[in-house]
Write an enzyme that holds these catalytic residues in place. Structure first.
Site, short mmCIF file in Angstrom:
data_model
loop_
_atom_site.label_atom_id
_atom_site.label_comp_id
_atom_site.label_asym_id
_atom_site.label_seq_id
_atom_site.Cartn_x
_atom_site.Cartn_y
_atom_site.Cartn_z
N CYS A 18 0.49 -1.19 0.00
CA CYS A 18 0.31 0.10 0.10
C CYS A 18 0.68 1.40 0.15
CB CYS A 18 -1.81 0.22 0.88
SG CYS A 18 -1.63 -1.09 0.76
N ASP A 50 -14.37 7.19 1.44
CA ASP A 50 -14.47 5.97 2.24
C ASP A 50 -13.52 3.73 1.49
OD1 ASP A 50 -15.83 3.88 4.44
OD2 ASP A 50 -17.60 5.85 4.33
N ASP A 68 -8.57 -3.47 -4.93
CA ASP A 68 -7.06 -3.14 -4.06
C ASP A 68 -6.43 -4.03 -5.16
OD1 ASP A 68 -5.40 -2.73 -3.20
OD2 ASP A 68 -6.75 -1.58 -1.82
N GLY A 138 -11.32 -12.68 -13.71
CA GLY A 138 -10.16 -12.13 -13.36
C GLY A 138 -10.12 -11.83 -14.89
N HIS A 139 -8.33 -10.53 -14.65
CA HIS A 139 -7.80 -10.21 -15.78
C HIS A 139 -6.50 -9.66 -15.62
CE1 HIS A 139 -7.50 -8.22 -19.87
NE2 HIS A 139 -7.02 -6.44 -19.36
#
Length: 347
Positions: A18, A50, A68, A138-139
């Site tokens: 992060c 948020d 994320d 997914g990708h």
């Protein structure tokens, strides 16, 4: 020729976890003048700062969605996959929702070994399975730096989810993991962190916030957010501003991973710490708190814990339950009336 097993994933990226997030101040500028279509069923959108968006489907159901992903924060591919998945799932838990489906998001260098790619995905799948959700697709694309994460969808009741802006004067603040993750992983990249501290950081990052979520929904909780790349200070500031309150932080009550304070004293700090300080420090009264403790509070966390604003009458009971099922839970602060000065007071 170097054996592939000796190549560290964290060496393949310029920043990790992060800590790679765009700073909160810059992000606010980037999103500032975008046109947003009004939809009465969109209960929480990106304009709210948020953890996830919330869309009402019926009187009894809303979907909670987040995305994320980030570059490696661990050298072991399987561990990296676990951390990235736990971090993405955390946004759903912070809203008080239950994750149901997840989609993989992956970037891999063409030179990356297929076995390592498989291990990243397996780490993610196993953590999603632990959460009781399913990976449904997914990708993936090629990129010079590896990156992995999830888009997660969860369910909640339209009147029974949390935001980071509902804190009330008199609430107690509980945090559910130790701080110092960004500092330890930065020291790890320099090969100076002990195995014990790295292990504690990895344990914290791979630990799901599921148990914390399952506890807090039983109590009078008014607001919640997970502490990730914007640091304890950045996310506390968002809560204080969104709730129009002031937050007091008891710095002595915060658990910090071994060695993080020592590395902070030495100036071994992630780049994201300075971005967080630039953004949040003008709103913080640091008092007499030592600089190295301040640095820990501005340290970007990856897959951090939940910061829970709970009514004073329920705080002790919730804390007791959390201490039975989380790595580290403490009452670290309280919510006060905003007096027009700083939003956060450190003591």
């Amino acid at each position: 020729m170097e054996n592939k097993d000796s190549i560290k994933l964290t060496k393949l990226s310029k920043c990790s976890g992060c800590g790679a997030k765009v700073g909160a101040g810059v992000l606010a500028q980037l999103l500032g003048d975008l046109n947003v279509k009004h939809d009465e069923n969109l209960l929480v959108g990106f304009d709210k700062s948020d953890d996830a968006c919330v869309y009402k489907v019926s009187d009894d159901l809303c979907i909670v969605q987040t995305v994320d992903f980030f570059p490696p924060i661990a050298d072991d591919p399987y561990t990296f996959g676990q951390i990235a998945a736990a971090n993405a799932l955390s946004d759903i838990y912070a809203m008080g929702a239950e994750p149901k489906t997840a989609l993989n998001i992956m970037c891999v260098p063409k030179s990356m070994d297929n076995e390592d790619v498989h291990k990243i995905l397996k780490g993610g799948y196993d953590k999603v399975f632990e959460a009781g959700a399913v990976v449904s697709g997914g990708h993936s694309i090629y990129d010079d730096e590896p990156k992995y994460g999830l888009c997660v969808t969860g369910f909640a009741h339209p009147k029974k989810f949390y935001t980071n802006s509902g804190a009330k004067v008199g609430d107690k603040l509980i945090y559910t993991k130790p701080l110092g993750i960004g500092i330890i992983t930065t020291a790890q990249k320099a090969d100076i962190a002990s195995k014990e501290s790295v292990q504690k950081a990895v344990e914290a990052m791979t630990f799901l916030n599921k148990s914390a979520r399952d506890c807090m929904v039983k109590y009078d909780v008014h607001a919640c957010t997970d502490v990730t790349g914007f640091s304890m200070m950045g996310h506390s500031l968002e809560m204080a501003q969104g709730s129009n309150t002031q937050i007091k932080i008891y710095t002595d009550n915060i658990d910090i991973i071994d060695e993080a304070t020592e590395f902070a004293k030495m100036g071994i700090l992630p780049e994201g710490m300075y971005r967080n300080r630039t953004f949040a420090e003008p709103y913080v009264n640091v008092g007499d708190v030592p600089l190295h403790i301040q640095d820990v509070l501005f340290d970007p966390q990856t897959s951090g814990g939940l910061l829970i604003s709970v009514s004073e009458s329920d705080a002790d009971a919730l804390l007791f339950d959390l201490q039975q099922c989380t790595l580290s839970s403490n009452i670290i602060g309280e919510v006060e009336e905003y007096t027009g000065n700083e939003r956060i007071i450190l003591i």
